[in-house]
Scaffold this motif. Structure first.
Motif, PDB file in Angstrom:
ATOM      1  N   MET A 380      -7.598  40.785  37.528  1.00 38.74           N
ATOM      2  CA  MET A 380      -7.560  41.977  38.596  1.00 38.74           C
ATOM      3  C   MET A 380      -6.715  41.714  39.806  1.00 38.74           C
ATOM      4  SD  MET A 380     -11.157  43.714  40.283  1.00 38.74           S
ATOM      5  CE  MET A 380     -11.486  44.363  38.743  1.00 38.74           C
ATOM      6  N   PHE A 381      -6.553  40.599  40.337  1.00 34.52           N
ATOM      7  CA  PHE A 381      -5.938  40.319  41.611  1.00 34.52           C
ATOM      8  C   PHE A 381      -4.399  39.610  41.358  1.00 34.52           C
ATOM      9  CE2 PHE A 381     -10.374  40.170  42.619  1.00 34.52           C
ATOM     10  CZ  PHE A 381     -10.357  41.332  43.601  1.00 34.52           C
ATOM     11  N   ASP A 382      -4.003  39.473  40.113  1.00 36.23           N
ATOM     12  CA  ASP A 382      -2.739  39.088  39.666  1.00 36.23           C
ATOM     13  C   ASP A 382      -1.578  39.225  40.415  1.00 36.23           C
ATOM     14  OD1 ASP A 382      -4.183  37.433  38.177  1.00 36.23           O
ATOM     15  OD2 ASP A 382      -3.346  38.236  36.130  1.00 36.23           O
ATOM     16  N   GLU A 383      -1.636  40.718  40.833  1.00 36.66           N
ATOM     17  CA  GLU A 383      -0.520  41.336  41.592  1.00 36.66           C
ATOM     18  C   GLU A 383      -0.833  41.796  43.064  1.00 36.66           C
ATOM     19  OE1 GLU A 383       2.283  41.827  39.873  1.00 36.66           O
ATOM     20  OE2 GLU A 383       1.345  41.274  38.056  1.00 36.66           O
ATOM     21  N   THR A 384      -1.888  41.076  43.559  1.00 37.93           N
ATOM     22  CA  THR A 384      -2.163  41.291  45.132  1.00 37.93           C
ATOM     23  C   THR A 384      -2.075  39.819  45.655  1.00 37.93           C
ATOM     24  OG1 THR A 384      -3.827  42.667  44.378  1.00 37.93           O
ATOM     25  CG2 THR A 384      -3.932  42.062  46.654  1.00 37.93           C
ATOM     26  N   SER A 385      -1.616  39.726  46.975  1.00 41.83           N
ATOM     27  CA  SER A 385      -1.492  38.749  47.925  1.00 41.83           C
ATOM     28  C   SER A 385      -2.945  38.349  48.272  1.00 41.83           C
ATOM     29  CB  SER A 385      -0.847  38.956  49.162  1.00 41.83           C
ATOM     30  OG  SER A 385      -1.456  39.729  49.892  1.00 41.83           O
ATOM     31  N   LEU A 386      -3.264  37.046  48.294  1.00 47.44           N
ATOM     32  CA  LEU A 386      -4.440  36.485  48.685  1.00 47.44           C
ATOM     33  C   LEU A 386      -4.902  36.909  49.947  1.00 47.44           C
ATOM     34  CD1 LEU A 386      -6.334  34.664  46.884  1.00 47.44           C
ATOM     35  CD2 LEU A 386      -5.477  32.542  48.260  1.00 47.44           C
ATOM     36  N   THR A 390      -8.450  39.116  50.199  1.00 46.42           N
ATOM     37  CA  THR A 390      -9.543  38.593  51.072  1.00 46.42           C
ATOM     38  C   THR A 390      -9.837  39.560  52.055  1.00 46.42           C
ATOM     39  OG1 THR A 390      -8.533  36.123  51.274  1.00 46.42           O
ATOM     40  CG2 THR A 390     -10.041  36.840  52.929  1.00 46.42           C
ATOM     41  N   ILE A 391      -9.349  40.299  52.702  1.00 43.99           N
ATOM     42  CA  ILE A 391      -9.614  41.279  53.496  1.00 43.99           C
ATOM     43  C   ILE A 391     -10.282  42.394  52.581  1.00 43.99           C
ATOM     44  CG2 ILE A 391      -8.653  43.204  55.013  1.00 43.99           C
ATOM     45  CD1 ILE A 391      -6.246  41.342  55.852  1.00 43.99           C
ATOM     46  N   ALA A 392      -9.647  42.894  51.741  1.00 47.09           N
ATOM     47  CA  ALA A 392     -10.361  43.769  50.759  1.00 47.09           C
ATOM     48  C   ALA A 392     -11.732  43.524  50.319  1.00 47.09           C
ATOM     49  CB  ALA A 392      -9.468  44.051  49.500  1.00 47.09           C
ATOM     50  N   LEU A 393     -11.856  42.304  49.898  1.00 47.37           N
ATOM     51  CA  LEU A 393     -13.340  41.840  49.311  1.00 47.37           C
ATOM     52  C   LEU A 393     -14.125  41.718  50.728  1.00 47.37           C
ATOM     53  CD1 LEU A 393     -12.107  38.800  47.202  1.00 47.37           C
ATOM     54  CD2 LEU A 393     -13.425  41.079  46.522  1.00 47.37           C
ATOM     55  N   THR A 394     -13.826  41.366  51.773  1.00 52.12           N
ATOM     56  CA  THR A 394     -14.563  41.148  53.003  1.00 52.12           C
ATOM     57  C   THR A 394     -15.125  42.453  53.312  1.00 52.12           C
ATOM     58  OG1 THR A 394     -13.193  39.137  53.669  1.00 52.12           O
ATOM     59  CG2 THR A 394     -14.835  40.211  55.383  1.00 52.12           C
ATOM     60  N   LEU A 395     -14.319  43.369  53.340  1.00 55.13           N
ATOM     61  CA  LEU A 395     -14.672  44.918  53.863  1.00 55.13           C
ATOM     62  C   LEU A 395     -15.562  45.548  53.028  1.00 55.13           C
ATOM     63  CD1 LEU A 395     -10.915  46.121  54.989  1.00 55.13           C
ATOM     64  CD2 LEU A 395     -13.206  45.664  56.543  1.00 55.13           C
ATOM     65  N   VAL A 396     -15.127  45.277  51.534  1.00 48.89           N
ATOM     66  CA  VAL A 396     -16.152  45.793  50.570  1.00 48.89           C
ATOM     67  C   VAL A 396     -17.373  45.073  50.716  1.00 48.89           C
ATOM     68  CG1 VAL A 396     -16.584  46.131  47.948  1.00 48.89           C
ATOM     69  CG2 VAL A 396     -14.282  46.587  48.759  1.00 48.89           C
ATOM     70  N   PHE A 397     -17.541  43.836  50.774  1.00 45.83           N
ATOM     71  CA  PHE A 397     -18.763  43.121  50.579  1.00 45.83           C
ATOM     72  C   PHE A 397     -19.581  43.501  51.844  1.00 45.83           C
ATOM     73  CE2 PHE A 397     -21.325  39.223  51.951  1.00 45.83           C
ATOM     74  CZ  PHE A 397     -21.847  38.921  50.855  1.00 45.83           C
ATOM     75  N   ALA A 424     -11.508  34.671  40.715  1.00 48.17           N
ATOM     76  CA  ALA A 424     -10.667  35.486  40.041  1.00 48.17           C
ATOM     77  C   ALA A 424      -9.321  35.494  41.107  1.00 48.17           C
ATOM     78  CB  ALA A 424     -11.113  36.697  39.523  1.00 48.17           C
ATOM     79  N   ALA A 425      -9.450  35.910  42.270  1.00 46.91           N
ATOM     80  CA  ALA A 425      -8.471  35.984  43.052  1.00 46.91           C
ATOM     81  C   ALA A 425      -7.703  34.861  43.200  1.00 46.91           C
ATOM     82  CB  ALA A 425      -8.957  36.704  44.374  1.00 46.91           C
ATOM     83  N   VAL A 426      -8.540  33.609  43.572  1.00 47.02           N
ATOM     84  CA  VAL A 426      -7.793  32.576  43.660  1.00 47.02           C
ATOM     85  C   VAL A 426      -6.970  32.013  42.560  1.00 47.02           C
ATOM     86  CG1 VAL A 426      -8.294  29.893  44.150  1.00 47.02           C
ATOM     87  CG2 VAL A 426      -9.187  31.665  45.359  1.00 47.02           C
ATOM     88  N   GLN A 427      -7.380  32.382  41.328  1.00 41.76           N
ATOM     89  CA  GLN A 427      -6.763  32.117  40.168  1.00 41.76           C
ATOM     90  C   GLN A 427      -5.547  32.722  39.769  1.00 41.76           C
ATOM     91  OE1 GLN A 427      -7.319  29.357  37.905  1.00 41.76           O
ATOM     92  NE2 GLN A 427      -8.736  28.712  39.520  1.00 41.76           N
ATOM     93  N   GLY A 428      -5.814  33.948  40.288  1.00 43.33           N
ATOM     94  CA  GLY A 428      -4.378  34.836  40.276  1.00 43.33           C
ATOM     95  C   GLY A 428      -3.302  34.159  41.091  1.00 43.33           C
ATOM     96  N   ALA A 429      -3.803  33.688  42.235  1.00 42.19           N
ATOM     97  CA  ALA A 429      -2.715  33.099  43.137  1.00 42.19           C
ATOM     98  C   ALA A 429      -2.206  31.666  42.441  1.00 42.19           C
ATOM     99  CB  ALA A 429      -3.229  32.695  44.475  1.00 42.19           C
TER     100      ALA A 429
END
Length: 516
Positions: A380-386, A390-397, A424-429
């Motif tokens: 899901m986060f393969d094309e997104t910078s970490l 991080t900001i998106a996950l923090t806001l949604v959470f 998943a985001a970290v593994q994408g990075a």
């Protein structure tokens, strides 16, 4: 609809929700979603029924947790390996898993902190501190706002329930001051009462983020992360990670409320006179209060400085051990009696509640649901910078808090899901080549810490967002629409400060934090 009908609807809703969820895949001709076993889906259905029950609360939350554990144990779900469709789980293994939460150190830390809070209340030390501060800072309404904030800040490390802190020490002071100025919920609420009520809530939310022991969901979230194979920080590292944001939020909260929701009365010497009279009536500080100060000092030194005692039994002393030691000292000094300890119903209720929640949350991983979820989010986060992730996950959470009437229910419901999303985001990075596997572990731990640090102050967004919110909202000084509007404004400001100041600070200080 009468109250009895509402009660039965709330009582049956969790059962209905769990059943509907379990049978829902059958509308598509399958017993469970692709890749997820029937047993894992059944466990998730029981778990979601638990969450609905915690949100609606038709019966005490702790009892809801016990019911969920019993149902899971009857189906022999929860232990490791019990999620496969051909699993044969022994009855003894199932009940041992069901009771495993009672051996969790964090659960006992929360329980012990409630008992420590009892010492502040019984000795009258909390009231003495509150009145003294008001007598010194009460010459202006803004000064009163800071007095309220300081009271909560002092008590927050020792009382992990912001409802208990507010209800036991701050709320009585606020209501007494407001009535002195003829400011009541139905008469002149904006004169001074509404301002003090909002500062009481906002300061409790801020202090709940400053300290790991500031609210019960904080250590519960750490337990969830540990169960998700992550590493967590200790008391001191939590404090340091939030330090600059905490200082800013603490300083601006009374001032922010003063300008956004200003009181009509700007100051009066009457408040100081009242507090001085009340404080004088307390008389000299008592021996139990002195002993309580000593016990609190011992606890704070060991919580904060246990790592500074090498080659001694105190070195890296577990936070729960420190809390239990404080209880021993309180009983030995006769600050509380053993009967007080046994009769502290809120503490025992919390112990049962959190022990069942910890076990149920751990069961999600044991039955394989978290592994399935990880595969679902893979890529899901393969094309997104970490940083963006991080900001998106923090806001949604953080903004998901709108949908939960309990910080505890919120953590139990969503923490495991976000652990998987962070991984998943970290593994994408890693796959993109921007991180090595070794760096990925620390990065995941850091992002999870970023997610949970705002949990305390984000409780401000609704009249039901955290434990003390219903208390302040129930005072009726601030009406519903105003409460939601103020909550949204303060939450946006707090989150903006956290992202602008907190993220760079955490990036800088991460190498110095103690993850374990």
């Amino acid at each position: 609809m009468n109250e009895k009908a509402k009660f039965y609807i709330k009582l049956l809703a969790p059962v209905a929700f769990g059943l509907v969820m379990f049978f829902l895949p059958r509308f598509w001709g399958v017993s469970a979603p692709s890749g997820c076993s029937v047993n894992a889906w059944l466990y998730l259905s029981i778990f979601m029924g638990l969450i609905v029950g915690l949100i609606l609360e038709p019966i005490p939350p702790a009892f809801i947790g016990v019911i969920a554990i019993v149902v899971a144990v009857i189906f022999r779900l929860g232990p490791k390996g019990s999620g496969t469709d051909d699993a044969v789980t022994k009855a003894g293994d199932a009940i041992n898993w069901g009771l495993s939460g009672f051996s969790n150190a964090v659960v006992w830390l929360i329980f012990a902190a409630f008992t420590i809070g009892l010492g502040f209340a019984k000795t009258g030390l909390g009231e003495r501190i509150a009145l003294w501060l008001v007598s010194k800072l009460g010459k202006s309404t803004l000064g009163l706002g800071y007095a309220i904030s300081i009271i909560d800040l002092i008590l927050a490390p020792f009382i992990p329930s912001n409802a208990a802190r507010s209800g036991g020490s701050v709320y009585p002071i606020v209501t007494n001051i407001a009535s002195m100025f003829d400011s009541h919920p139905d008469k002149n609420p904006r004169k001074i009462g509404a301002y003090l009520v909002w500062v009481g809530l906002a300061s409790a939310c801020v202090s709940s983020s400053i300290f790991l022991t500031g609210q019960a969901p904080n250590p519960l979230a750490l337990t969830q992360i540990e169960k998700g194979s992550g590493q967590v920080v200790d008391w001191m590292s939590w404090f340091l990670a939030f330090l600059p944001v905490g200082v800013i939020l603490f300083i601006i909260t009374p001032l922010l409320a003063y300008f956004i929701y200003p009181p009509e009365v700007k100051g009066s010497s009457e408040v100081v006179s009242w507090a001085q009279e009340k404080y004088k009536a307390l008389g000299a500080i008592t021996k139990p209060q002195i002993y309580m100060v000593g016990v609190a000092a011992v606890g704070l030194v060991l919580w904060v400085g246990a790592s500074f005692f090498p080659k001694t039994a105190l070195y890296n002393l577990n936070a729960t051990t420190t809390a239990l030691l404080m209880i021993v000292l309180m009983v030995a000094a006769k600050v509380i009696t053993w009967q007080d300890f046994l009769g502290n119903k809120p503490a025992w209720n919390t112990l049962v509640w959190f022990a069942t929640l910890v076990a149920m949350a751990g069961g999600l991983s044991n039955v394989g649901f978290i592994d399935w979820l990880a595969k679902f989010f893979n890529g899901m986060f393969d094309e997104t910078s970490l940083l963006v992730a991080t900001i998106a996950l923090t806001l949604v959470f953080s903004w998901l808090r709108y949908f939960f009437a309990s910080g505890t229910a919120f953590v139990v419901a969503v923490m495991s899901v976000f652990i998987v999303m962070v991984q998943a985001a970290v593994q994408g990075a890693v796959q993109a080549g921007s991180l090595t596997e070794a760096q990925a572990v620390l990065e995941a731990n850091k992002i999870l810490l970023i997610l949970i640090l705002p949990m305390g102050f984000m409780g401000i967004i609704t009249p039901y967002g955290t434990g003390c919110s219903p208390l302040w909202f129930g005072s009726h000084y601030i009406k519903g629409p105003q409460f939601f509007l103020l909550g949204g404004i303060f939450a946006i400001i707090y989150m903006a400060i956290f992202l602008l100041v907190g993220l760079p600070w955490i990036e800088f200080i991460t190498p110095y934090l103690s993850f374990h």
